[in-house]
Design an enzyme around this catalytic site. Structure first.
Site, PDB file in Angstrom:
ATOM      1  CB  SER A 129      -0.919   0.021   1.221  1.00 30.18           C
ATOM      2  OG  SER A 129      -1.653   1.232   1.221  1.00 30.18           O
ATOM      3  CG  HIS A 186      -4.874  -1.116   3.825  1.00 32.97           C
ATOM      4  ND1 HIS A 186      -5.143  -0.536   2.597  1.00 32.97           N
ATOM      5  CD2 HIS A 186      -4.007  -0.260   4.433  1.00 32.97           C
ATOM      6  CE1 HIS A 186      -4.481   0.600   2.475  1.00 32.97           C
ATOM      7  NE2 HIS A 186      -3.768   0.782   3.583  1.00 32.97           N
TER       8      HIS A 186
END
Ligand code: 6PG
Length: 472
Positions: A129, A186
């Site tokens: 990420s 997430h």
């Protein structure tokens, strides 16, 4: 030329930036892309003058790597991953390691880990990420698979990842598809926070009458607080402040109000439904994107069903950071994390991933899209009490809830009176109110189920299972 430490397949923007990151951190690299012209372009451009070589085909690519080979695939999730695995496998040897750094569905990863380990290769599914900038400067990395596979890349990923005060933003997540499961959740939290900020924007613009710069000022204030200091609030300030070079107006107002998605938000919600984990704030964010996509129908319905009439209500001022709105946004952001973490915990038990919440909070503290100061509080909450049933039960978070609930309630009530859709804020309010209600009305649902289908029910006063002929 000596053999390279690290191999990368897929020179999209993420792949390019990750290989530049690895090279900067001392790992000589070799790159392969389906079209060789793209490889040449990269080697003559951003890759020039670095210890990065190109490979024309997969055999050449594999031969240029030292053993055990560490190969990161940055290609489209889905069948493309299986196709590359099939093509590269004949050239790999025992102990070589393939890493899927894309947003793959965690069950696909589960299958691939098993499949490749039967061939004595390692396979890691690693959520990454941080977008393209994070990939270059230091992302958050979520690797899952066998521990020995992780050990083979620990030094590499520890150096490549973002660094926070208590270490690198990478850790061994767990076995099988756990890395991609954590990355999926997430992203579910990411969807939640994005939608919450979009709802705050809608209220500030339509009820408060604020322009882009004023809204950006509110975001700047929020970003200065412990509760809301985060990457997403920071970039929201930037987006709201940005002026269209054409005429100096707020560029955000020129953007079509349809939000797309690539699948991870959907997978979060599907997993939650399958596992029986309540994620209403995240689900509302996903559904809000779906509603946004039916633009033509919405425009038609507005003319048939009538436009909503905005009735002003108290949301505070720019100077006080729109206090009630900040209360609402804070609780909804906490709810997104709380729901995501609860899903992780239930998934961890179900899939035997043995996820460690303090470590996950730590690696989300830097590099990733949902990084925020709240994550330090989340990390402490789960360090102090690993079996915490819900984040809102932790003393610091429960104090936030008590203090900010009137603000959330007032904002949702005001929005409802004005006909402004607030999917995430109103779902959060329902979530909190359901969670703090010892007796919900599902006793009546049980009665109805028993009445028409003899599904039986339990009683609160006597042990056992009961059936009643309700209509006799
Ligand atoms: C990240 C992001 C990233 C994701 C995009 C787009 O953590 O860097 O989550 O992996 O692909 O944000 O996601 P959607 O298109 O589904 O919004």
């Amino acid at each position: 030329m000596s053999k390279a430490h690290f191999g990368l397949i897929g020179l999209g923007v993420m792949g390019e930036n990750l290989v530049l990151n690895a090279e900067r951190n001392g790992f000589s690299s070799v790159v392969y892309n389906r079209t060789y012209s793209k490889t040449e372009e990269f080697l003559d451009g951003r890759g020039a003058g670095r210890r990065i070589q190109g490979a024309k085909d997969l055999q050449d690519f594999v031969e240029k790597l030292e053993r055990p080979r560490r190969i990161l695939m940055m290609i489209k999730a889905g069948s493309a991953i299986d196709a590359v695995i099939e093509k590269i496998s004949p050239y790999l040897e025992d102990g070589d390691l393939l890493i899927d750094g894309g947003n793959s569905e965690f069950r696909d990863t589960e299958r691939r880990v098993e499949q490749l380990e039967q061939k004595s290769f390692g396979f890691l599914g690693m959520g990454i990420s941080g977008g393209s900038k994070g990939a270059l400067e230091g992302p958050s990395m979520m690797p899952g698979g066998t521990k020995s596979s992780y050990d083979a890349i620990e030094e590499l990923v520890s150096k490549m990842s973002a660094q926070v005060e208590d270490g690198p933003c990478v850790t061994y997540i767990g076995p099988g598809g756990s890395g991609h499961f954590v990355k999926t959740v997430h992203n579910g939290i990411e969807y939640g926070i994005e939608q919450i900020l979009a709802e705050a924007y809608d209220l500030m613009r339509r009820v408060g009458g604020l322009n882009g710069s004023e809204m950006a000022d509110v975001m700047a204030r929020w970003n200065n607080s412990e509760e809301l200091c985060s990457y997403l609030v920071e970039i929201t300030e930037g987006c709201l402040r940005y002026k269209d070079p054409k005429d100096g107006s707020d560029l955000v107002e020129r953007i079509m109000d349809k939000a797309g998605q690539k699948g991870t938000g959907l997978w979060t919600v599907v997993s939650a439904l399958e596992l029986g984990a309540p994620v209403p704030t995240i689900y509302a964010a996903l559904n809000a994107r779906v509603m946004s996509s039916i633009k033509r129908q919405r425009v038609e319905a507005e003319s048939i069903l009538g436009k909503t009439v905005v009735r002003p209500f108290h949301m505070g001022s720019v100077e006080d950071g729109m206090a009630p709105l900040m209360d609402a946004v804070t609780l909804a952001c906490i709810a997104s994390y709380a729901q995501g973490i609860e899903l992780l915990k239930i998934g961890s038990d179900q899939y035997k991933y043995n996820l460690q919440m303090p470590s996950i909070a730590q690696i989300w503290k830097g590099g990733c899209i949902i990084r925020s100061r709240l994550l330090s509080r989340i990390q402490s909450a789960y360090r102090d009490c690993p079996d915490l049933p819900n984040l809102f039960i932790d003393p610091w978070f429960s104090e936030q809830l008590t203090r900010r609930l009137p603000g959330l309630t007032a904002v949702v009530a005001g929005g409802v009176k004005s006909g402004i859709p607030l999917p995430c804020l109103s779902s959060t309010l329902d979530y909190i109110n359901s969670y703090r209600t010892g007796r919900l009305p599902q006793n009546l649902v049980q009665a109805m189920r028993d009445c028409f289908g003899s599904h039986t029910y339990e009683r609160v006063d006597i042990d056992g299972t009961f059936h009643t002929d309700w209509l006799d």
